[in-house]
Scaffold this motif. Structure first.
Motif, PDB file in Angstrom:
ATOM      1  N   ALA A   1      18.328  -3.782  30.869  1.00 33.46           N
ATOM      2  CA  ALA A   1      17.029  -3.386  31.419  1.00 33.46           C
ATOM      3  C   ALA A   1      16.770  -1.899  31.253  1.00 33.46           C
ATOM      4  CB  ALA A   1      16.948  -3.772  32.891  1.00 33.46           C
ATOM      5  N   GLY A   2      17.844  -1.101  31.181  1.00 37.44           N
ATOM      6  CA  GLY A   2      17.633   0.327  31.047  1.00 37.44           C
ATOM      7  C   GLY A   2      18.929   1.110  31.095  1.00 37.44           C
ATOM      8  N   GLU A   3      18.823   2.424  30.947  1.00 33.69           N
ATOM      9  CA  GLU A   3      19.961   3.341  31.016  1.00 33.69           C
ATOM     10  C   GLU A   3      19.784   4.262  32.214  1.00 33.69           C
ATOM     11  OE1 GLU A   3      21.254   5.519  27.424  1.00 33.69           O
ATOM     12  OE2 GLU A   3      21.075   7.353  28.618  1.00 33.69           O
ATOM     13  N   THR A   4      20.884   4.505  32.934  1.00 32.35           N
ATOM     14  CA  THR A   4      20.859   5.388  34.097  1.00 32.35           C
ATOM     15  C   THR A   4      21.887   6.496  33.926  1.00 32.35           C
ATOM     16  OG1 THR A   4      20.247   3.539  35.550  1.00 32.35           O
ATOM     17  CG2 THR A   4      21.092   5.529  36.605  1.00 32.35           C
ATOM     18  N   VAL A   5      21.491   7.725  34.274  1.00 29.91           N
ATOM     19  CA  VAL A   5      22.401   8.868  34.215  1.00 29.91           C
ATOM     20  C   VAL A   5      22.362   9.604  35.551  1.00 29.91           C
ATOM     21  CG1 VAL A   5      22.973  11.047  33.081  1.00 29.91           C
ATOM     22  CG2 VAL A   5      22.064   9.149  31.734  1.00 29.91           C
ATOM     23  N   ILE A   6      23.543   9.846  36.111  1.00 25.95           N
ATOM     24  CA  ILE A   6      23.679  10.647  37.327  1.00 25.95           C
ATOM     25  C   ILE A   6      24.394  11.939  36.953  1.00 25.95           C
ATOM     26  CG2 ILE A   6      24.619  10.764  39.665  1.00 25.95           C
ATOM     27  CD1 ILE A   6      24.585   7.688  39.678  1.00 25.95           C
ATOM     28  N   GLU A   7      23.823  13.076  37.344  1.00 28.70           N
ATOM     29  CA  GLU A   7      24.371  14.378  36.959  1.00 28.70           C
ATOM     30  C   GLU A   7      24.648  15.239  38.181  1.00 28.70           C
ATOM     31  OE1 GLU A   7      23.204  18.359  34.280  1.00 28.70           O
ATOM     32  OE2 GLU A   7      21.984  16.536  34.155  1.00 28.70           O
ATOM     33  N   LEU A   8      25.803  15.860  38.193  1.00 27.79           N
ATOM     34  CA  LEU A   8      26.177  16.836  39.209  1.00 27.79           C
ATOM     35  C   LEU A   8      26.560  18.122  38.501  1.00 27.79           C
ATOM     36  CD1 LEU A   8      26.839  17.485  42.207  1.00 27.79           C
ATOM     37  CD2 LEU A   8      29.174  16.695  41.745  1.00 27.79           C
ATOM     38  N   THR A   9      25.984  19.255  38.925  1.00 25.67           N
ATOM     39  CA  THR A   9      26.238  20.501  38.213  1.00 25.67           C
ATOM     40  C   THR A   9      26.203  21.693  39.158  1.00 25.67           C
ATOM     41  OG1 THR A   9      25.658  21.713  36.183  1.00 25.67           O
ATOM     42  CG2 THR A   9      23.843  21.070  37.626  1.00 25.67           C
ATOM     43  N   TYR A  10      26.854  22.781  38.730  1.00 30.65           N
ATOM     44  CA  TYR A  10      26.846  24.032  39.488  1.00 30.65           C
ATOM     45  C   TYR A  10      26.843  25.188  38.497  1.00 30.65           C
ATOM     46  CZ  TYR A  10      28.241  27.807  42.631  1.00 30.65           C
ATOM     47  OH  TYR A  10      28.287  28.977  43.353  1.00 30.65           O
ATOM     48  N   ALA A  11      25.857  26.052  38.609  1.00 29.83           N
ATOM     49  CA  ALA A  11      25.752  27.217  37.727  1.00 29.83           C
ATOM     50  C   ALA A  11      26.000  28.475  38.534  1.00 29.83           C
ATOM     51  CB  ALA A  11      24.367  27.269  37.079  1.00 29.83           C
ATOM     52  N   TYR A  12      26.859  29.341  37.996  1.00 25.87           N
ATOM     53  CA  TYR A  12      27.207  30.567  38.716  1.00 25.87           C
ATOM     54  C   TYR A  12      27.162  31.752  37.763  1.00 25.87           C
ATOM     55  CZ  TYR A  12      29.690  33.935  41.605  1.00 25.87           C
ATOM     56  OH  TYR A  12      30.022  35.048  42.342  1.00 25.87           O
ATOM     57  N   ALA A  13      26.422  32.780  38.167  1.00 26.17           N
ATOM     58  CA  ALA A  13      26.309  33.989  37.359  1.00 26.17           C
ATOM     59  C   ALA A  13      27.443  34.945  37.706  1.00 26.17           C
ATOM     60  CB  ALA A  13      24.958  34.657  37.597  1.00 26.17           C
ATOM     61  N   LEU A  14      28.412  35.073  36.799  1.00 26.51           N
ATOM     62  CA  LEU A  14      29.521  35.998  37.016  1.00 26.51           C
ATOM     63  C   LEU A  14      29.063  37.450  36.910  1.00 26.51           C
ATOM     64  CD1 LEU A  14      32.402  34.278  35.030  1.00 26.51           C
ATOM     65  CD2 LEU A  14      32.134  34.397  37.512  1.00 26.51           C
ATOM     66  N   THR A  15      28.167  37.705  35.955  1.00 25.92           N
ATOM     67  CA  THR A  15      27.565  39.031  35.782  1.00 25.92           C
ATOM     68  C   THR A  15      26.104  38.806  35.426  1.00 25.92           C
ATOM     69  OG1 THR A  15      27.928  39.220  33.390  1.00 25.92           O
ATOM     70  CG2 THR A  15      29.771  39.824  34.823  1.00 25.92           C
ATOM     71  N   ASP A  16      25.387  39.890  35.140  1.00 28.84           N
ATOM     72  CA  ASP A  16      23.991  39.733  34.739  1.00 28.84           C
ATOM     73  C   ASP A  16      23.859  39.252  33.300  1.00 28.84           C
ATOM     74  OD1 ASP A  16      24.793  42.020  33.470  1.00 28.84           O
ATOM     75  OD2 ASP A  16      23.078  43.238  34.079  1.00 28.84           O
ATOM     76  N   TRP A  17      24.999  39.099  32.590  1.00 22.31           N
ATOM     77  CA  TRP A  17      24.931  38.620  31.204  1.00 22.31           C
ATOM     78  C   TRP A  17      25.839  37.409  30.923  1.00 22.31           C
ATOM     79  CZ3 TRP A  17      29.705  38.807  28.937  1.00 22.31           C
ATOM     80  CH2 TRP A  17      30.627  39.713  29.450  1.00 22.31           C
TER      81      TRP A  17
ATOM     82  N   GLY B   1      32.000  18.488  31.459  1.00 23.38           N
ATOM     83  CA  GLY B   1      31.843  19.639  30.575  1.00 23.38           C
ATOM     84  C   GLY B   1      31.858  20.962  31.306  1.00 23.38           C
ATOM     85  N   LEU B   2      32.091  22.019  30.546  1.00 25.93           N
ATOM     86  CA  LEU B   2      31.987  23.387  31.040  1.00 25.93           C
ATOM     87  C   LEU B   2      31.147  24.168  30.047  1.00 25.93           C
ATOM     88  CD1 LEU B   2      32.688  25.656  33.017  1.00 25.93           C
ATOM     89  CD2 LEU B   2      34.728  26.110  31.617  1.00 25.93           C
ATOM     90  N   ARG B   3      30.003  24.652  30.511  1.00 25.60           N
ATOM     91  CA  ARG B   3      29.091  25.420  29.676  1.00 25.60           C
ATOM     92  C   ARG B   3      29.147  26.895  30.078  1.00 25.60           C
ATOM     93  NH1 ARG B   3      22.650  24.109  28.836  1.00 25.60           N
ATOM     94  NH2 ARG B   3      23.573  22.477  27.531  1.00 25.60           N
ATOM     95  N   PHE B   4      29.019  27.764  29.090  1.00 27.83           N
ATOM     96  CA  PHE B   4      28.890  29.189  29.374  1.00 27.83           C
ATOM     97  C   PHE B   4      27.740  29.749  28.550  1.00 27.83           C
ATOM     98  CE2 PHE B   4      31.652  28.989  25.700  1.00 27.83           C
ATOM     99  CZ  PHE B   4      31.226  30.038  24.892  1.00 27.83           C
ATOM    100  N   THR B   5      27.059  30.734  29.115  1.00 27.15           N
ATOM    101  CA  THR B   5      25.941  31.383  28.432  1.00 27.15           C
ATOM    102  C   THR B   5      26.124  32.887  28.491  1.00 27.15           C
ATOM    103  OG1 THR B   5      24.407  29.583  28.973  1.00 27.15           O
ATOM    104  CG2 THR B   5      23.447  31.703  28.354  1.00 27.15           C
ATOM    105  N   VAL B   6      26.094  33.497  27.316  1.00 24.19           N
ATOM    106  CA  VAL B   6      26.182  34.951  27.195  1.00 24.19           C
ATOM    107  C   VAL B   6      24.825  35.464  26.742  1.00 24.19           C
ATOM    108  CG1 VAL B   6      27.325  36.888  26.062  1.00 24.19           C
ATOM    109  CG2 VAL B   6      28.623  34.794  26.577  1.00 24.19           C
ATOM    110  N   SER B   7      24.212  36.322  27.546  1.00 17.64           N
ATOM    111  CA  SER B   7      22.879  36.844  27.227  1.00 17.64           C
ATOM    112  C   SER B   7      22.869  38.352  27.423  1.00 17.64           C
ATOM    113  CB  SER B   7      21.812  36.186  28.096  1.00 17.64           C
ATOM    114  OG  SER B   7      22.174  36.253  29.469  1.00 17.64           O
ATOM    115  N   PRO B   8      23.297  39.100  26.409  1.00 14.46           N
ATOM    116  CA  PRO B   8      23.367  40.562  26.535  1.00 14.46           C
ATOM    117  C   PRO B   8      21.993  41.177  26.700  1.00 14.46           C
ATOM    118  CG  PRO B   8      23.705  39.878  24.252  1.00 14.46           C
ATOM    119  CD  PRO B   8      23.711  38.623  25.080  1.00 14.46           C
ATOM    120  N   LYS B   9      21.942  42.264  27.421  1.00 15.88           N
ATOM    121  CA  LYS B   9      20.688  42.990  27.646  1.00 15.88           C
ATOM    122  C   LYS B   9      20.664  44.234  26.765  1.00 15.88           C
ATOM    123  CE  LYS B   9      20.087  40.132  31.058  1.00 15.88           C
ATOM    124  NZ  LYS B   9      19.168  38.980  30.953  1.00 15.88           N
TER     125      LYS B   9
END
Length: 383
Positions: A327-343, A369-377
């Motif tokens: 009948a369909g597909e179901t996805v349940i997501e749990l996540t937490y994002a934390y800014a270690l620095t401003d970048w 999964g573990l995601r990281f984002t680097v965004s230099p200023k």
């Protein structure tokens, strides 16, 4: 007319701001440059296969203030490029809703957006060029926390067309008109290529003005208040598509209603809720309904916690042509994002997928999964 637009649209976005800028303007803060690298390590259990994947997304964009550079009042130009390594998590999970919103399917370095925006009246602006529909349409701030693609643009729209609509990772040429109806109400409408890119070469950036491919028309009302945002949108293709029952062709169109609200303000953080309902014609689209929603907590310690669920319902026409379909597909997501620095930001993520691709032969999947984002200023032009 078929044109590889790496040269054409780069010229469109860059030639105007540089052709008329004098030396003083060129050194002023008329340019905004942004760069970000996102990487994610994933482990999957179940679905089509157990395994691990590394996905990434590198983006670089330049936005120019054309009023400061040329005197063109209120005008802006923008260009961006993307690189993705092409790794696929969905080939393990087997899902349709797509666990990671940076999964591109193929390795490519591509021109992603290149447009010019300018006012056409005191209350409206026109944007023309290579354009991501989901940069302005079907967007909520609270749902942007989630990594699952289901909480970006809805599956009811994302599944459509011969090569998808003009969204990540393949964009097409468009014209968008934004109109401020009142202080809190905005109406926007866009006309886009019916087939963005080249279905036979998914790593390329192509504009095709072949009239046989038709157009996609999208309209949306956005109502904003101090505590909430409500979106009402509709879309449709000018060309028709083959029906699942083999009885000729039928239109592809749909509507969506989406909203978010600030539910509570506490010392420990703000609680927000969001929900979405999207419908699409089931004669030509596998999924004719998407229901999603979630809660987020923005903590006082530079972190955001969220839980969300999405359900994509399979159309009766598709199930009639595919006897193994659930009948369909179901996805349940749990996540937490934390800014270690401003970048630098880290984001652990867990997703459970029930009935991946609504296919009874595919086991449920659990992706961690573990995601990281680097965004230099930086500001290379000074100002």
């Amino acid at each position: 007319m078929r044109t590889a637009n790496l040269l054409v649209l780069t010229t469109l976005a860059a030639a105007v701001p540089t052709a008329f800028a004098d030396e003083e303007a060129a050194t002023s803060n008329a340019f905004e440059i942004e760069a970000a690298y996102t990487g994610a390590v994933w482990s999957n259990k179940g679905g089509l296969a157990d395994g691990e994947r590394y996905l990434d997304n590198l983006g670089l964009s330049v936005t120019a203030d054309l009023e400061r550079l040329t005197g063109w009042r209120g005008a802006t130009s923008h260009a961006s490029i993307l690189y993705n390594n092409g790794s696929s998590l969905s080939e393990l999970t087997g899902d349709s809703l797509v666990v990671s919103n940076i999964e591109a399917g193929v390795e490519a370095l591509r021109l992603y957006e290149a447009w010019i925006e300018a006012p056409v009246s005191p209350s409206s602006t026109l944007k023309v060029g290579l354009y991501d529909l989901n940069s302005e349409f079907d967007v909520l701030e609270s749902s942007a926390l989630f990594i699952g693609s289901a909480h970006g643009i809805g599956m009811d729209i994302a599944q459509t067309g011969e090569n998808g609509p003009s969204i990540f990772p393949i964009t097409g040429f468009a014209a968008r008109l934004d109109f401020n109806v009142s202080e809190n109400l905005t109406f926007r409408v866009a006309v886009l290529e019916g087939v963005p890119g080249d279905p036979d070469d998914p790593a390329s950036t192509v504009i095709d003005f072949d009239g046989d491919e038709g157009t996609l028309l999208v309209g949306e009302f956005a109502l904003d208040t101090d505590r909430s945002r409500v979106l009402l949108g509709a879309w449709g293709y000018s060309e028709e598509f083959d029906r699942f029952d083999g009885r000729g062709t039928a239109p592809s169109s749909g509507i969506y209603l989406r909203g978010e609200r600030l539910l509570s303000e506490q010392d420990f953080g703000d609680v927000r809720g969001f929900a979405r309902l999207g419908l699409a014609t089931g004669d030509v689209n596998p999924y004719n309904a998407l229901v999603s929603g979630g809660l987020t907590l923005e903590t006082a310690e530079s972190g955001s916690l969220g839980i969300a669920v999405a359900y994509a319902g399979v159309s009766d026409r598709y199930r009639g042509a595919n006897i193994s379909s659930a009948a369909g597909e179901t996805v349940i997501e749990l996540t937490y994002a934390y800014a270690l620095t401003d970048w630098l930001e880290l984001q652990p993520n867990l997703q459970f997928i029930s009935n991946p691709s609504a296919d009874r032969s595919i086991d449920d999947a659990l992706a961690v999964g573990l995601r990281f984002t680097v965004s230099p200023k930086f500001s290379p032009f000074g100002g």
